[in-house]
Write an enzyme that holds these catalytic residues in place. Structure first.
Site, PDB file in Angstrom:
ATOM      1  N   LYS A  43      12.344  17.067  25.123  1.00 21.12           N
ATOM      2  CA  LYS A  43      13.291  17.811  25.971  1.00 21.12           C
ATOM      3  C   LYS A  43      14.149  16.859  26.799  1.00 21.12           C
ATOM      4  O   LYS A  43      15.372  17.013  26.880  1.00 21.12           O
ATOM      5  CB  LYS A  43      12.520  18.742  26.914  1.00 21.12           C
ATOM      6  CG  LYS A  43      13.373  19.349  28.011  1.00 21.12           C
ATOM      7  CD  LYS A  43      12.564  20.207  28.947  1.00 21.12           C
ATOM      8  CE  LYS A  43      11.944  19.481  30.114  1.00 21.12           C
ATOM      9  NZ  LYS A  43      12.878  19.091  31.188  1.00 21.12           N
ATOM     10  N   ASN A  44      13.505  15.872  27.413  1.00 21.14           N
ATOM     11  CA  ASN A  44      14.249  15.009  28.336  1.00 21.14           C
ATOM     12  C   ASN A  44      15.174  14.022  27.621  1.00 21.14           C
ATOM     13  O   ASN A  44      16.023  13.399  28.259  1.00 21.14           O
ATOM     14  CB  ASN A  44      13.286  14.255  29.262  1.00 21.14           C
ATOM     15  CG  ASN A  44      12.718  15.167  30.336  1.00 21.14           C
ATOM     16  OD1 ASN A  44      13.112  16.330  30.443  1.00 21.14           O
ATOM     17  ND2 ASN A  44      11.785  14.651  31.123  1.00 21.14           N
ATOM     18  N   CYS A 139      13.157  22.312  38.817  1.00 19.80           N
ATOM     19  CA  CYS A 139      11.821  22.410  39.393  1.00 19.80           C
ATOM     20  C   CYS A 139      11.872  22.150  40.901  1.00 19.80           C
ATOM     21  O   CYS A 139      12.577  21.248  41.351  1.00 19.80           O
ATOM     22  CB  CYS A 139      10.903  21.366  38.771  1.00 19.80           C
ATOM     23  SG  CYS A 139      10.301  21.809  37.149  1.00 19.80           S
ATOM     24  N   ARG A 144      15.307  16.215  45.613  1.00 24.53           N
ATOM     25  CA  ARG A 144      16.015  15.780  44.402  1.00 24.53           C
ATOM     26  C   ARG A 144      17.530  15.740  44.560  1.00 24.53           C
ATOM     27  O   ARG A 144      18.258  16.504  43.938  1.00 24.53           O
ATOM     28  CB  ARG A 144      15.609  16.664  43.228  1.00 24.53           C
ATOM     29  CG  ARG A 144      14.130  16.626  42.976  1.00 24.53           C
ATOM     30  CD  ARG A 144      13.721  17.351  41.747  1.00 24.53           C
ATOM     31  NE  ARG A 144      13.989  16.590  40.540  1.00 24.53           N
ATOM     32  CZ  ARG A 144      13.581  16.963  39.330  1.00 24.53           C
ATOM     33  NH1 ARG A 144      12.917  18.070  39.187  1.00 24.53           N
ATOM     34  NH2 ARG A 144      13.848  16.228  38.288  1.00 24.53           N
ATOM     35  N   ASP A 329       5.624  13.040  35.148  1.00 22.52           N
ATOM     36  CA  ASP A 329       5.539  14.300  34.396  1.00 22.52           C
ATOM     37  C   ASP A 329       4.176  14.520  33.738  1.00 22.52           C
ATOM     38  O   ASP A 329       3.953  15.550  33.109  1.00 22.52           O
ATOM     39  CB  ASP A 329       6.634  14.346  33.319  1.00 22.52           C
ATOM     40  CG  ASP A 329       8.012  14.600  33.919  1.00 22.52           C
ATOM     41  OD1 ASP A 329       8.094  14.866  35.125  1.00 22.52           O
ATOM     42  OD2 ASP A 329       9.007  14.534  33.167  1.00 22.52           O
ATOM     43  N   ARG A 421      10.369  26.457  29.698  1.00 25.78           N
ATOM     44  CA  ARG A 421      11.439  25.465  29.851  1.00 25.78           C
ATOM     45  C   ARG A 421      11.147  24.218  29.037  1.00 25.78           C
ATOM     46  O   ARG A 421      12.083  23.541  28.602  1.00 25.78           O
ATOM     47  CB  ARG A 421      11.571  25.047  31.336  1.00 25.78           C
ATOM     48  CG  ARG A 421      12.118  26.131  32.242  1.00 25.78           C
ATOM     49  CD  ARG A 421      12.381  25.568  33.636  1.00 25.78           C
ATOM     50  NE  ARG A 421      12.996  24.259  33.517  1.00 25.78           N
ATOM     51  CZ  ARG A 421      12.780  23.239  34.333  1.00 25.78           C
ATOM     52  NH1 ARG A 421      11.989  23.382  35.356  1.00 25.78           N
ATOM     53  NH2 ARG A 421      13.380  22.093  34.147  1.00 25.78           N
TER      54      ARG A 421
HETATM   55  C1  UD1 Z   1      14.027  12.971  35.070  1.00 23.35           C
HETATM   56  C2  UD1 Z   1      13.266  13.919  34.177  1.00 23.35           C
HETATM   57  C3  UD1 Z   1      12.072  14.498  34.926  1.00 23.35           C
HETATM   58  C4  UD1 Z   1      11.205  13.371  35.475  1.00 23.35           C
HETATM   59  C5  UD1 Z   1      12.051  12.379  36.295  1.00 23.35           C
HETATM   60  C6  UD1 Z   1      11.263  11.158  36.730  1.00 23.35           C
HETATM   61  C7  UD1 Z   1      14.973  14.828  32.721  1.00 23.35           C
HETATM   62  C8  UD1 Z   1      15.793  15.990  32.320  1.00 23.35           C
HETATM   63  N1  UD1 Z   1      14.152  14.995  33.768  1.00 23.35           N
HETATM   64  O1  UD1 Z   1      14.500  13.728  36.176  1.00 23.35           O
HETATM   65  O2  UD1 Z   1      11.325  15.301  34.022  1.00 23.35           O
HETATM   66  O3  UD1 Z   1      10.203  13.914  36.305  1.00 23.35           O
HETATM   67  O4  UD1 Z   1      13.159  11.926  35.513  1.00 23.35           O
HETATM   68  O5  UD1 Z   1      10.712  10.518  35.626  1.00 23.35           O
HETATM   69  O6  UD1 Z   1      15.032  13.773  32.115  1.00 23.35           O
HETATM   70  N2  UD1 Z   1      16.941  10.473  43.298  1.00 23.35           N
HETATM   71  C9  UD1 Z   1      17.741  10.267  44.393  1.00 23.35           C
HETATM   72  N3  UD1 Z   1      19.101  10.379  44.233  1.00 23.35           N
HETATM   73  C10 UD1 Z   1      19.672  10.678  43.029  1.00 23.35           C
HETATM   74  C11 UD1 Z   1      18.830  10.873  41.911  1.00 23.35           C
HETATM   75  C12 UD1 Z   1      17.459  10.764  42.072  1.00 23.35           C
HETATM   76  O7  UD1 Z   1      17.265   9.989  45.489  1.00 23.35           O
HETATM   77  O8  UD1 Z   1      20.895  10.757  42.944  1.00 23.35           O
HETATM   78  C13 UD1 Z   1      15.485  10.363  43.451  1.00 23.35           C
HETATM   79  C14 UD1 Z   1      14.744  11.658  43.114  1.00 23.35           C
HETATM   80  O9  UD1 Z   1      14.712  12.543  44.200  1.00 23.35           O
HETATM   81  C15 UD1 Z   1      13.382  11.143  42.739  1.00 23.35           C
HETATM   82  C16 UD1 Z   1      13.706   9.801  42.063  1.00 23.35           C
HETATM   83  O10 UD1 Z   1      15.001   9.439  42.498  1.00 23.35           O
HETATM   84  O11 UD1 Z   1      12.621  10.907  43.889  1.00 23.35           O
HETATM   85  C17 UD1 Z   1      13.681   9.828  40.561  1.00 23.35           C
HETATM   86  O12 UD1 Z   1      14.491  10.891  40.096  1.00 23.35           O
HETATM   87  P1  UD1 Z   1      15.245  10.822  38.697  1.00 23.35           P
HETATM   88  O13 UD1 Z   1      14.710   9.683  37.903  1.00 23.35           O
HETATM   89  O14 UD1 Z   1      16.709  10.882  38.947  1.00 23.35           O
HETATM   90  O15 UD1 Z   1      14.770  12.177  38.027  1.00 23.35           O
HETATM   91  P2  UD1 Z   1      15.631  13.131  37.122  1.00 23.35           P
HETATM   92  O16 UD1 Z   1      16.595  12.369  36.310  1.00 23.35           O
HETATM   93  O17 UD1 Z   1      16.124  14.268  37.934  1.00 23.35           O
END
Ligand code: UD1
Length: 443
Positions: A43-44, A139, A144, A329, A421
């Site tokens: 999915k990711n 989620c 986030r 995850d 999902r």
């Molecule tokens: C992706 C995955 C999710 C997984 C996560 C971490 C997908 C669709 N989802 O989510 O399943 O749990 O990686 O492995 O691939 N952050 C910020 N600012 C930003 C972006 C992120 O502070 O602009 C923080 C987030 O709050 C979190 C951390 O960075 O604490 C990591 O998040 P991120 O790696 O961006 O997760 P996702 O890409 O949303």
């Protein structure tokens, strides 16, 4: 509004999900798992790949797409709302043809259902010079924010504005290559900026980029589409912009989180599972602790065979971290396993600040878990007891299903729209391996 101010955005809401169905899963625990499970496409990986198809006016063809997942359907609707034509065939075939982008506006009604919708921002902006995307949902596992995505796009010359819950990004003369250093590793921000940079003028270097396998898969597809990218799988990714991308054929990688979930399932129940169409290479951070706990692994002609005999599991500690660390995850599923270990294990969650929502539900089933800040101590108990429990997010939901597989008596998991999902045919796959599990459809 500045990207700094965006850090203050409220936590995503689950209202959309709450409307989408009230089916339940009922499990009678205590059955060993024995059999074969085909692992679906990731999915990711699939979600950013679908967004990458917006970067070209030619058709991009995918195989091994987890087409039945609700997140894939949600993103399909988002891309269709922008003008893409999407066809799905059997066995995970999907063709996305974004010949003409009719709108650069991704609406709240769709985006709020899934955080990954923010990944249309980079491709739309790169191709159209403008994009307007609702602030995402997904989620409820923390605030986030998307400040890192926006910081990077600003560095590439985009003007970012925030109004009425939407991000509007404009770059009428196109994006320009830039040196970008992420203060924190972000999977989504790395993907968004990598896609945006493929069509930018000049070279973009992403420092402290995420190294997740899904990023390399996205990069491989972009390269097949004509992009110039080096450094995939390392913390420094270099993208030289090209004038246009073209059609490609790409097979989505196996879902390492689904793979890990079934590894933990058989660790819990005992038995032997053959996992097909997947790899151990990207799950070392899970396989090490599982071996420490008493699970054994073999490989056979590309299949992974996971086995646990009657010996008790032993408690072990983990800390979540960006890849190649232990995946956040899989944290909830691992916690379920620790409830059945001899001794205790500690889990430190370093990625998301609110990712222990499964703890009260596991405790209702008899687990002994103490949470302090971002750490949880899980003390093994003799038996979990079946109960009515409520899923709170995607991975928490599956952790409760795993708990039900070993609990005494009957467990009913409510709010399983979260599971839809991210897990294809979970009930059927477990049933085929001997679990007593059924989905109860609400009329
Ligand atoms: C992706 C995955 C999710 C997984 C996560 C971490 C997908 C669709 N989802 O989510 O399943 O749990 O990686 O492995 O691939 N952050 C910020 N600012 C930003 C972006 C992120 O502070 O602009 C923080 C987030 O709050 C979190 C951390 O960075 O604490 C990591 O998040 P991120 O790696 O961006 O997760 P996702 O890409 O949303």
């Amino acid at each position: 509004m500045t990207t700094e101010a965006l850090k203050q955005q409220p936590a995503p809401q689950q209202a959309a999900a709450a409307k989408s169905g009230t089916d339940l899963i009922r499990i009678h625990g205590g059955k060993r798992l024995n059999g074969t499970i085909e692992i679906s496409g990731a999915k990711n990986a699939a979600l950013p790949l679908m967004c990458a198809a917006l970067l070209t006016d030619e058709a991009v063809r995918f195989t091994n797409m987890p087409n039945t997942l609700r997140d894939i359907r949600t993103l399909t609707a988002v891309l269709e709302s922008l003008g893409a034509i999407i066809t799905m065939g059997p066995d995970g075939e999907m063709v996305i043809h974004a010949q003409e982008i009719k709108s650069d506006h991704a609406d709240y009604e769709l985006v709020r259902q899934m955080r990954a919708s923010i990944l249309v921002l980079g491709p739309l902006l790169a191709r159209m010079g403008a994009a307007e995307v609702s602030l995402p949902g997904g989620c409820a596992i923390g605030t986030r924010p998307i400040d890192l995505h926006l910081m990077g796009l600003e560095a590439m010359g985009a003007k970012i504005e925030l109004h009425d819950g939407y991000v509007r990004a404009t770059a009428p003369d196109g994006l320009c290559g830039a040196e970008i250093t992420f203060p924190k590793v972000s999977v989504g921000a790395t993907e968004n900026l990598m896609m945006a940079a493929t069509l930018a003028k000049g070279t973009t270097v992403l420092h402290n980029a995420a190294m997740e396998r899904e990023i390399s898969d996205l990069g491989a597809c972009l390269i097949a589409m004509g992009a110039d990218i080096t450094g995939l799988g390392t913390p420094v990714i270099t993208i030289k912009g090209v004038p246009a991308l073209h059609s490609a054929l790409h097979k989505v990688i196996a879902d390492r989180i689904e793979t890990g979930t079934y590894m933990i399932a058989v660790a819990l129940t005992g038995g032997t599972l053959r996992l097909k169409n997947t790899q151990t290479e990207f799950l070392k951070a899970l396989i090490g602790p599982l071996k420490d706990a008493g699970v054994s692994f073999d490989e056979d002609g590309g299949d992974i065979i996971v086995h646990r005999n009657g010996k008790p599991l032993v408690g072990t500690d983990i800390m979540t971290a960006p890849y190649p660390g232990f995946p956040t995850d899989l944290q909830a599923q691992f916690m379920t396993m620790l409830t059945q270990c001899e001794g205790a294990g500690m889990i430190s969650e370093t990625i998301f600040e609110n990712r222990f929502m499964h703890v009260p539900e596991l405790c209702r089933m008899g687990a002994n878990i103490t949470v302090q800040g971002n750490a949880a101590i899980v003390r093994g108990v003799k038996k979990l007891k079946g109960a009515e429990v409520m899923a709170t997010d995607l991975r928490a939901s599956v952790a409760l299903v795993l708990a039900g597989l070993v609990a005494e008596g009957t467990t009913t998991v409510d709010r399983i729209y979260h599971l839809d999902r991210g897990y294809e045919n979970l009930v059927e796959k477990l049933q085929a391996c001997g679990a007593e599990i059924e989905r109860i459809r609400e009329k």
